[in-house]
Design a protein around this motif. Structure first.
Motif, short mmCIF file in Angstrom:
data_model
loop_
_atom_site.label_atom_id
_atom_site.label_comp_id
_atom_site.label_asym_id
_atom_site.label_seq_id
_atom_site.Cartn_x
_atom_site.Cartn_y
_atom_site.Cartn_z
N ASP A 131 0.81 -1.26 0.02
CA ASP A 131 0.04 0.17 -0.21
C ASP A 131 0.58 1.60 0.11
OD1 ASP A 131 -2.19 -1.57 -0.57
OD2 ASP A 131 -3.12 -1.22 2.11
N ASP A 132 2.27 1.29 0.52
CA ASP A 132 2.51 2.04 0.31
C ASP A 132 3.35 2.69 -1.00
OD1 ASP A 132 5.10 4.13 0.43
OD2 ASP A 132 6.05 3.28 2.16
N PRO A 133 3.54 4.53 -1.55
CA PRO A 133 3.17 4.62 -3.37
C PRO A 133 4.96 4.59 -2.76
CG PRO A 133 2.36 6.33 -1.50
CD PRO A 133 2.50 4.63 -0.57
N ALA A 134 5.75 4.50 -2.10
CA ALA A 134 6.85 4.86 -2.31
C ALA A 134 8.06 3.60 -2.54
CB ALA A 134 7.80 5.54 -1.15
N ILE A 135 7.02 2.63 -2.87
CA ILE A 135 7.67 1.25 -3.41
C ILE A 135 6.92 0.43 -4.65
CG2 ILE A 135 7.45 -1.33 -2.93
CD1 ILE A 135 9.04 0.48 -0.93
N ALA A 136 8.32 0.92 -6.16
CA ALA A 136 7.77 0.61 -6.91
C ALA A 136 7.76 -0.67 -7.69
CB ALA A 136 8.44 1.29 -7.95
N ILE A 137 9.54 -0.93 -6.91
CA ILE A 137 9.32 -2.81 -6.80
C ILE A 137 9.82 -4.11 -5.89
CG2 ILE A 137 11.50 -4.10 -8.24
CD1 ILE A 137 12.74 -1.60 -9.44
N VAL A 138 8.63 -4.56 -5.72
CA VAL A 138 9.55 -5.48 -4.02
C VAL A 138 10.04 -6.76 -4.92
CG1 VAL A 138 7.02 -4.82 -3.34
CG2 VAL A 138 7.35 -6.83 -4.55
N LYS B 19 -0.94 -7.62 -8.10
CA LYS B 19 -2.62 -6.86 -7.83
C LYS B 19 -2.40 -5.48 -7.38
CE LYS B 19 -4.95 -11.03 -7.52
NZ LYS B 19 -5.78 -11.62 -6.32
N ALA B 20 -1.65 -5.63 -6.83
CA ALA B 20 -1.03 -4.10 -6.05
C ALA B 20 -0.27 -2.79 -7.13
CB ALA B 20 -0.35 -4.40 -4.72
N GLY B 21 -0.08 -3.23 -8.58
CA GLY B 21 0.31 -2.77 -8.85
C GLY B 21 1.84 -3.03 -9.44
N LYS B 22 2.74 -3.25 -7.66
CA LYS B 22 4.13 -3.51 -7.52
C LYS B 22 4.65 -4.73 -9.35
CE LYS B 22 2.79 -1.07 -4.52
NZ LYS B 22 3.67 0.78 -4.06
N HIS B 23 5.91 -3.95 -9.10
CA HIS B 23 7.01 -4.56 -10.11
C HIS B 23 7.75 -5.77 -9.45
CE1 HIS B 23 5.96 -2.80 -13.37
NE2 HIS B 23 6.31 -0.85 -13.19
N ILE B 24 8.35 -6.85 -9.69
CA ILE B 24 8.48 -8.15 -9.14
C ILE B 24 9.95 -8.38 -9.77
CG2 ILE B 24 7.88 -10.33 -8.19
CD1 ILE B 24 4.85 -8.93 -8.74
N LEU B 25 10.32 -8.64 -8.94
CA LEU B 25 12.21 -9.00 -8.69
C LEU B 25 11.80 -10.58 -7.94
CD1 LEU B 25 14.85 -9.66 -9.85
CD2 LEU B 25 15.50 -8.63 -7.63
N ALA B 26 11.63 -12.26 -8.26
CA ALA B 26 11.72 -12.50 -7.05
C ALA B 26 13.09 -13.87 -7.52
CB ALA B 26 10.24 -14.06 -8.81
N GLN B 27 12.49 -14.45 -6.18
CA GLN B 27 14.05 -14.83 -6.41
C GLN B 27 13.66 -16.38 -7.17
OE1 GLN B 27 17.27 -15.79 -5.77
NE2 GLN B 27 16.88 -14.88 -3.71
N LYS B 28 14.79 -16.63 -7.02
CA LYS B 28 14.57 -18.66 -7.97
C LYS B 28 14.71 -18.81 -7.23
CE LYS B 28 18.99 -19.86 -7.64
NZ LYS B 28 18.41 -20.07 -5.89
N ARG C 225 5.26 -6.32 -14.50
CA ARG C 225 7.25 -6.43 -14.76
C ARG C 225 7.89 -7.42 -13.81
NH1 ARG C 225 8.74 -5.52 -20.23
NH2 ARG C 225 7.81 -3.34 -20.72
N LEU C 226 7.72 -8.87 -14.41
CA LEU C 226 8.51 -9.53 -13.33
C LEU C 226 9.71 -10.33 -14.13
CD1 LEU C 226 7.71 -12.11 -11.38
CD2 LEU C 226 6.98 -13.91 -12.75
N VAL C 227 10.93 -10.23 -13.27
CA VAL C 227 12.31 -10.50 -13.10
C VAL C 227 12.22 -11.35 -12.14
CG1 VAL C 227 14.58 -9.51 -13.50
CG2 VAL C 227 12.47 -8.81 -14.63
N VAL C 228 13.47 -12.83 -12.53
CA VAL C 228 13.77 -13.44 -11.53
C VAL C 228 15.10 -12.95 -11.55
CG1 VAL C 228 13.75 -16.43 -11.76
CG2 VAL C 228 12.06 -15.46 -12.57
N ASN C 229 15.37 -13.67 -10.71
CA ASN C 229 16.40 -13.40 -9.75
C ASN C 229 17.70 -14.48 -10.15
OD1 ASN C 229 19.59 -12.94 -8.48
ND2 ASN C 229 18.48 -11.78 -6.47
#
Length: 360
Positions: free
Chosen positions: A78-85, A103-112, A134-138
């Motif tokens: 819910d924090d607008p300061a966060i663009a990427i989780v 669903k919250a509209g955050k872009h995601i760097l996911a663990q592998k 955007r979803l990027v995998v680590n």
């Protein structure tokens, strides 16, 4: 080979924009020793952190100067300061968190690994694409300096036509408690690095054959040591041995070799010794000698700034990352093919894995 192969182009360019607000989900070992040290060194902006145990998140925040500690993932989203989780949780928990973040509209760097199975990974990618995030995998193993340098040599044609490539892991992993309960172990957590590195160098193979054995004393539910052979349409053969049983500490390490019609490359990533990543290469030209340049950087923690940089780059340019969720499905399909091969005792085409998930 007329090109000067002594000059290696292996350090990724940083994104033109790197000040996106990052929210860290998780505060375990990999976060404290890799994610956060790499981000601090690179000057990335970590705005907040949340963890299952708030005291652990508070400790990490204090150690790395993170301004916010959230009570829940929902509060972070819910924090607008966060663009990427940046998610660093076990793979059986990750898809649900990714879905919530999307669903919250955050872009995601996911663990592998992205998920425990290919089917779960494919559904996760679909949800992110539908949400427009955007979803990027680590897949940080791609960004080890020796692995990147080898890619540069292959791209420039130093080895000529690649013929045979091997990866040999000899190490007793320090498994986390949750991993000991998994029915999937070595392929899922360790081999996925090597499968992805082969893919990074040579592309996705046509098919593979895998074999695995349990721990001889029955200490773990999942496979403990594994081997796999990758067959490519151009005649290349690649194979790996991931030995988690070994107890000979002097022999611990991960050793790579790539042989081609014109040259050979050897790599040692300096793990788990903590030493530097090393590369050596030799041309078949008469009078050639081994060349062993010193490389800048490291896999741990250095590579982790480059996986986050992939997210920055894709957000800044709009271009799909080479480690995007969609792209990573082929690595996940290779991992799933290993389990299918062990179960069915036959070689498995990667296309078969991907098509079967769609048809069901």
């Amino acid at each position: 080979m007329s090109e000067d192969f002594t000059q290696l182009d292996y350090i990724p360019a940083m994104s033109a924009k790197t000040d996106y607000g990052i929210g860290m989900i998780g505060s375990g070992f990999i976060v404290r020793t890799c994610h956060l040290p790499a981000y601090r060194e690179a000057g990335f902006r970590v705005e907040g952190i949340v963890s299952r145990t708030k005291a652990n998140a508070e400790s990490a925040a204090a150690g790395f100067g993170i301004p916010k500690v959230y009570d829940s993932i929902r509060e972070m989203l819910d924090d607008p300061a966060i663009a990427i989780v940046d998610i660093a949780v076990p793979p059986h928990l990750q898809p649900e968190i990714i879905a919530e973040a999307a669903k919250a509209g955050k872009h995601i760097l996911a663990q592998k690994p992205l998920a425990v199975t290919y089917r779960e990974a494919a559904e996760t990618v679909r949800l992110c694409e539908e949400a427009g995030v955007r979803l990027v995998v680590n897949q940080n193993g791609r960004f080890d300096p020796a692995v990147m340098a080898a890619k540069d040599l292959i791209r420039k044609g130093f080895v000529g036509k690649p013929v045979f490539a091997t990866i040999e892991l000899r190490y007793k992993p320090h498994w986390q408690e949750y991993q000991k309960r998994y029915e999937r172990l070595m392929f899922l957590f360790m081999s996925i690095h090597h499968l992805d590195q082969f893919r990074f160098w040579f592309g996705t193979p046509n098919r593979l054959f895998a074999s695995a054995i349990p721990h001889p004393e029955g200490l773990y539910r999942g496979e403990y040591s594994s081997s796999y052979i990758l067959e490519y349409g151009n005649g290349l053969l690649a194979s790996a041995w991931d030995d988690g049983f070994t107890w000979d500490e002097e022999g611990f390490g991960v050793f790579y070799k790539i042989e081609g019609t014109e040259g050979v490359i050897r790599l040692n990533i300096g793990w788990p010794s903590g030493g530097p990543s090393r590369i050596a290469y030799l041309s078949r030209r008469p009078g050639s000698a081994w060349h062993s340049p010193e490389l800048a950087g490291s896999w741990f923690p250095g590579a982790f700034k480059y996986t986050m940089n992939e997210m920055f780059r894709t957000l800044t340019t709009g271009e799909e990352s080479a480690i995007s969720g969609r792209n990573n499905l082929e690595t996940m399909a290779m991992m799933e093919a290993c389990y299918m091969s062990v179960r069915e005792k036959r070689s498995i085409s990667i296309a078969e894995v991907m098509e079967s998930a769609v048809s069901r």
